[in-house]
Enzyme design. Sequence first.
Site, PDB file in Angstrom:
ATOM      1  N   GLY A   1     -44.550  33.638  -7.896  1.00  0.00           N
ATOM      2  CA  GLY A   1     -44.670  32.173  -8.672  1.00  0.00           C
ATOM      3  C   GLY A   1     -43.649  32.530  -8.598  1.00  0.00           C
TER       4      GLY A   1
ATOM      5  N   GLY B   1     -40.031  31.767 -12.133  1.00  0.00           N
ATOM      6  CA  GLY B   1     -40.515  31.731 -13.814  1.00  0.00           C
ATOM      7  C   GLY B   1     -39.094  30.615 -14.277  1.00  0.00           C
TER       8      GLY B   1
ATOM      9  N   ASP C   1     -44.076  28.751 -14.367  1.00  0.00           N
ATOM     10  CA  ASP C   1     -44.411  30.231 -15.864  1.00  0.00           C
ATOM     11  C   ASP C   1     -43.936  29.425 -16.352  1.00  0.00           C
ATOM     12  OD1 ASP C   1     -45.620  32.827 -17.046  1.00  0.00           O
ATOM     13  OD2 ASP C   1     -43.252  33.135 -17.038  1.00  0.00           O
TER      14      ASP C   1
ATOM     15  N   TYR D   1     -39.274  29.306 -24.052  1.00  0.00           N
ATOM     16  CA  TYR D   1     -37.581  29.463 -23.139  1.00  0.00           C
ATOM     17  C   TYR D   1     -37.874  27.549 -23.693  1.00  0.00           C
ATOM     18  CZ  TYR D   1     -40.247  32.657 -20.657  1.00  0.00           C
ATOM     19  OH  TYR D   1     -40.877  34.032 -20.691  1.00  0.00           O
TER      20      TYR D   1
ATOM     21  N   LYS E   1     -46.863  29.123 -22.247  1.00  0.00           N
ATOM     22  CA  LYS E   1     -47.397  30.400 -23.735  1.00  0.00           C
ATOM     23  C   LYS E   1     -47.191  29.852 -25.037  1.00  0.00           C
ATOM     24  CE  LYS E   1     -45.107  33.277 -20.496  1.00  0.00           C
ATOM     25  NZ  LYS E   1     -43.833  32.975 -20.509  1.00  0.00           N
TER      26      LYS E   1
ATOM     27  N   HIS F   1     -47.746  34.725 -25.796  1.00  0.00           N
ATOM     28  CA  HIS F   1     -46.984  34.890 -25.481  1.00  0.00           C
ATOM     29  C   HIS F   1     -46.561  36.711 -25.348  1.00  0.00           C
ATOM     30  CE1 HIS F   1     -43.116  33.732 -24.087  1.00  0.00           C
ATOM     31  NE2 HIS F   1     -42.350  35.164 -24.002  1.00  0.00           N
TER      32      HIS F   1
ATOM     33  N   SER G   1     -49.989  38.674 -22.381  1.00  0.00           N
ATOM     34  CA  SER G   1     -48.633  38.401 -22.368  1.00  0.00           C
ATOM     35  C   SER G   1     -48.098  39.902 -23.081  1.00  0.00           C
ATOM     36  CB  SER G   1     -47.550  37.511 -22.024  1.00  0.00           C
ATOM     37  OG  SER G   1     -46.327  38.246 -21.703  1.00  0.00           O
TER      38      SER G   1
ATOM     39  N   LEU H   1     -38.354  41.434  -9.923  1.00  0.00           N
ATOM     40  CA  LEU H   1     -36.823  42.428  -9.108  1.00  0.00           C
ATOM     41  C   LEU H   1     -36.848  42.790  -9.774  1.00  0.00           C
ATOM     42  CD1 LEU H   1     -35.793  39.223  -7.003  1.00  0.00           C
ATOM     43  CD2 LEU H   1     -37.598  41.307  -6.222  1.00  0.00           C
TER      44      LEU H   1
ATOM     45  N   SER I   1     -34.434  32.179 -10.169  1.00  0.00           N
ATOM     46  CA  SER I   1     -33.063  32.513  -9.654  1.00  0.00           C
ATOM     47  C   SER I   1     -32.988  31.141 -10.033  1.00  0.00           C
ATOM     48  CB  SER I   1     -33.056  32.502  -7.669  1.00  0.00           C
ATOM     49  OG  SER I   1     -32.112  32.374  -7.725  1.00  0.00           O
TER      50      SER I   1
ATOM     51  N   ARG J   1     -31.905  31.896  -2.392  1.00  0.00           N
ATOM     52  CA  ARG J   1     -32.520  33.700  -2.755  1.00  0.00           C
ATOM     53  C   ARG J   1     -34.095  32.670  -3.731  1.00  0.00           C
ATOM     54  NH1 ARG J   1     -29.283  36.770  -7.228  1.00  0.00           N
ATOM     55  NH2 ARG J   1     -27.806  37.753  -5.936  1.00  0.00           N
ATOM     56  N   ILE J   2     -34.154  31.242  -3.741  1.00  0.00           N
ATOM     57  CA  ILE J   2     -35.569  30.801  -4.014  1.00  0.00           C
ATOM     58  C   ILE J   2     -36.042  30.598  -3.454  1.00  0.00           C
ATOM     59  CG2 ILE J   2     -36.470  28.732  -4.937  1.00  0.00           C
ATOM     60  CD1 ILE J   2     -34.361  28.051  -7.156  1.00  0.00           C
TER      61      ILE J   2
ATOM     62  N   GLU K   1     -36.137  32.318  -0.051  1.00  0.00           N
ATOM     63  CA  GLU K   1     -35.228  34.215   0.798  1.00  0.00           C
ATOM     64  C   GLU K   1     -36.905  34.609  -0.107  1.00  0.00           C
ATOM     65  OE1 GLU K   1     -32.759  36.356  -0.073  1.00  0.00           O
ATOM     66  OE2 GLU K   1     -33.683  37.898  -0.916  1.00  0.00           O
TER      67      GLU K   1
HETATM   68  N1  LIG Z   1     -43.741  37.159 -21.000  1.00  0.00           N
HETATM   69  C1  LIG Z   1     -43.181  37.829 -20.640  1.00  0.00           C
HETATM   70  O1  LIG Z   1     -42.422  37.635 -21.863  1.00  0.00           O
HETATM   71  C2  LIG Z   1     -41.560  37.297 -20.214  1.00  0.00           C
HETATM   72  C3  LIG Z   1     -40.448  38.031 -20.325  1.00  0.00           C
HETATM   73  C4  LIG Z   1     -39.406  38.316 -19.528  1.00  0.00           C
HETATM   74  C5  LIG Z   1     -39.378  36.597 -18.192  1.00  0.00           C
HETATM   75  N2  LIG Z   1     -40.881  36.399 -17.934  1.00  0.00           N
HETATM   76  C6  LIG Z   1     -40.899  35.659 -16.264  1.00  0.00           C
HETATM   77  O2  LIG Z   1     -40.893  35.747 -15.862  1.00  0.00           O
HETATM   78  C7  LIG Z   1     -40.066  35.386 -14.733  1.00  0.00           C
HETATM   79  C8  LIG Z   1     -39.563  36.153 -13.521  1.00  0.00           C
HETATM   80  O3  LIG Z   1     -38.163  37.507 -14.542  1.00  0.00           O
HETATM   81  P1  LIG Z   1     -36.833  37.533 -14.106  1.00  0.00           P
HETATM   82  O4  LIG Z   1     -36.326  36.472 -13.622  1.00  0.00           O
HETATM   83  O5  LIG Z   1     -36.757  38.996 -14.829  1.00  0.00           O
HETATM   84  O6  LIG Z   1     -37.566  38.013 -12.448  1.00  0.00           O
HETATM   85  P2  LIG Z   1     -36.633  39.464 -11.602  1.00  0.00           P
HETATM   86  O7  LIG Z   1     -36.920  38.683 -10.820  1.00  0.00           O
HETATM   87  O8  LIG Z   1     -37.377  40.073 -11.664  1.00  0.00           O
HETATM   88  O9  LIG Z   1     -35.200  38.579 -12.328  1.00  0.00           O
HETATM   89  C9  LIG Z   1     -34.481  38.030 -11.573  1.00  0.00           C
HETATM   90  C10 LIG Z   1     -33.444  38.679 -11.459  1.00  0.00           C
HETATM   91  O10 LIG Z   1     -33.181  38.803  -9.641  1.00  0.00           O
HETATM   92  C11 LIG Z   1     -32.220  37.722  -9.257  1.00  0.00           C
HETATM   93  N3  LIG Z   1     -33.010  37.060  -7.767  1.00  0.00           N
HETATM   94  C12 LIG Z   1     -33.975  36.190  -8.033  1.00  0.00           C
HETATM   95  N4  LIG Z   1     -34.010  35.664  -6.636  1.00  0.00           N
HETATM   96  C13 LIG Z   1     -33.399  37.450  -5.643  1.00  0.00           C
HETATM   97  C14 LIG Z   1     -33.401  37.403  -4.826  1.00  0.00           C
HETATM   98  N5  LIG Z   1     -33.950  36.645  -3.920  1.00  0.00           N
HETATM   99  N6  LIG Z   1     -32.346  38.419  -4.091  1.00  0.00           N
HETATM  100  C15 LIG Z   1     -31.429  39.357  -4.823  1.00  0.00           C
HETATM  101  N7  LIG Z   1     -32.001  38.912  -6.399  1.00  0.00           N
HETATM  102  C16 LIG Z   1     -32.760  37.657  -6.150  1.00  0.00           C
HETATM  103  C17 LIG Z   1     -32.068  36.486  -9.872  1.00  0.00           C
HETATM  104  O11 LIG Z   1     -30.239  36.263 -10.303  1.00  0.00           O
HETATM  105  P3  LIG Z   1     -29.666  34.754  -9.941  1.00  0.00           P
HETATM  106  O12 LIG Z   1     -30.020  33.653 -10.531  1.00  0.00           O
HETATM  107  O13 LIG Z   1     -28.287  35.233 -10.088  1.00  0.00           O
HETATM  108  O14 LIG Z   1     -30.059  34.256  -8.218  1.00  0.00           O
HETATM  109  C18 LIG Z   1     -31.760  37.311 -11.148  1.00  0.00           C
HETATM  110  O15 LIG Z   1     -30.968  37.899 -12.033  1.00  0.00           O
HETATM  111  C19 LIG Z   1     -39.415  34.522 -15.934  1.00  0.00           C
HETATM  112  O16 LIG Z   1     -38.197  33.712 -15.600  1.00  0.00           O
HETATM  113  C20 LIG Z   1     -40.369  34.328 -16.800  1.00  0.00           C
HETATM  114  O17 LIG Z   1     -40.789  33.204 -16.646  1.00  0.00           O
HETATM  115  C21 LIG Z   1     -42.254  36.585 -19.122  1.00  0.00           C
END
Ligand SMILES: NC(=O)c1ccc[n+]([C@@H]2O[C@H](COP(=O)([O-])OP(=O)(O)OC[C@H]3O[C@@H](n4cnc5c(N)ncnc54)[C@H](OP(=O)(O)O)[C@@H]3O)[C@@H](O)[C@H]2O)c1
Length: 312
Positions: free
Chosen positions: A24, A26, A51, A56, A85, A118, A168, A219, A263, A268-269, A271
């Site tokens: 998925g 986000g 998501d 947001y 959410k 949420h 969530s 991640l 991302s 990266r997306i 990857e």
């Molecule tokens: N329910 C909740 O309370 C809640 C809270 C937080 C998030 N979420 C949801 O979860 C989604 C994902 O959260 P998240 O963005 O924190 O997830 P994440 O994937 O753990 O972290 C994203 C970070 O990793 C980097 N990244 C992404 N792909 C990469 C790759 N292939 N290699 C190396 N680094 C990479 C991104 O940087 P770059 O952008 O610079 O690539 C960004 O800094 C959110 O968009 C949201 O929809 C929900």
Amino acid sequence: MTPDALRYTRIPLANGSGEIPAVGFGTLIPDPVATRQSAKTALEVGFRQLDCAERYRNEEAVADAMLDVFRTGKILRKDVFVTTKLWNTNHRPERVRAAFDASRRLLRLNYVDCYLIHTPFAFQPGDEQDPRDERGRVIYDTGVTLVETWQALERLVDDGDCKSIGLSDITLPKLREIVAAARIKPAVVQVESHPYLPEWDLLDFCREHGIVLQAFAALGHGMEPSVLEDPVIAAIAQRVQKTPAQVALAWAVQRGTAFLTTSTKPPRIRESFDLSTLPEDAMREIREHIFANVRFNTVVETGVPGFIPRTK
Ligand SMILES: NC(=O)c1ccc[n+]([C@@H]2O[C@H](COP(=O)([O-])OP(=O)(O)OC[C@H]3O[C@@H](n4cnc5c(N)ncnc54)[C@H](OP(=O)(O)O)[C@@H]3O)[C@@H](O)[C@H]2O)c1
């Protein structure tokens, strides 16, 4: 490793209709232009799960991305699993339908695949998403229970506009309460989870009750200590000739969760979608040789997001 079908894994929803793609994307991206471009790239490279959230403030940009790709005819609405959410300020049952319809309108969708509460924290109802008192403290709403909000979500499923519902940022004790009280059990529970926060107990409970655990920050939010620099993950990545991100994400799918990553960078997306099945010994090493226990996001304690999206 050669590409295989792992990336196309779909998990049937025991407590809802349809299947959730395990991989998925986000949309917690502050800038709407970047949101549209990134969500569009994600769909183009193969992600079929998006998501979103009222909080947001970018559901319109996600809708634009979906329309961009649906218009080409290569991807149909029914192929994409869209979650959004209910925000904390809309927990009062009489506010749920309006909040849901507003999200549906912004997303330009007839139905939503999954609607989540949420966070389990109710904030003062109203248009201010982050209500604070004069001393800067969050104003909570004690006039509504989580069960009452859940029952309002159940009615959305009854009405047919929402295929499944879930929670969530919930802890296991609170989840148990909802499962015990629910007429329609949660289909999905979205919580922070990655190799530094595997949440095995929660995952076991979810399995027992037919609930899909959807791991956000798969991640580790890109924060320190870095999951991607973990020596166990890095060694596996080198051995299987994948990147550390691909190892962490494949692990999430193979242990039976759905995941969310984000991302704004197209390579990266791509990857993050290009996953291959890890050998069993790698799965075991991640479980048995990583001892770090790190929660990056404190939202689960307060209902206040660790990351505050752009204000209008
Ligand atoms: N329910 C909740 O309370 C809640 C809270 C937080 C998030 N979420 C949801 O979860 C989604 C994902 O959260 P998240 O963005 O924190 O997830 P994440 O994937 O753990 O972290 C994203 C970070 O990793 C980097 N990244 C992404 N792909 C990469 C790759 N292939 N290699 C190396 N680094 C990479 C991104 O940087 P770059 O952008 O610079 O690539 C960004 O800094 C959110 O968009 C949201 O929809 C929900």
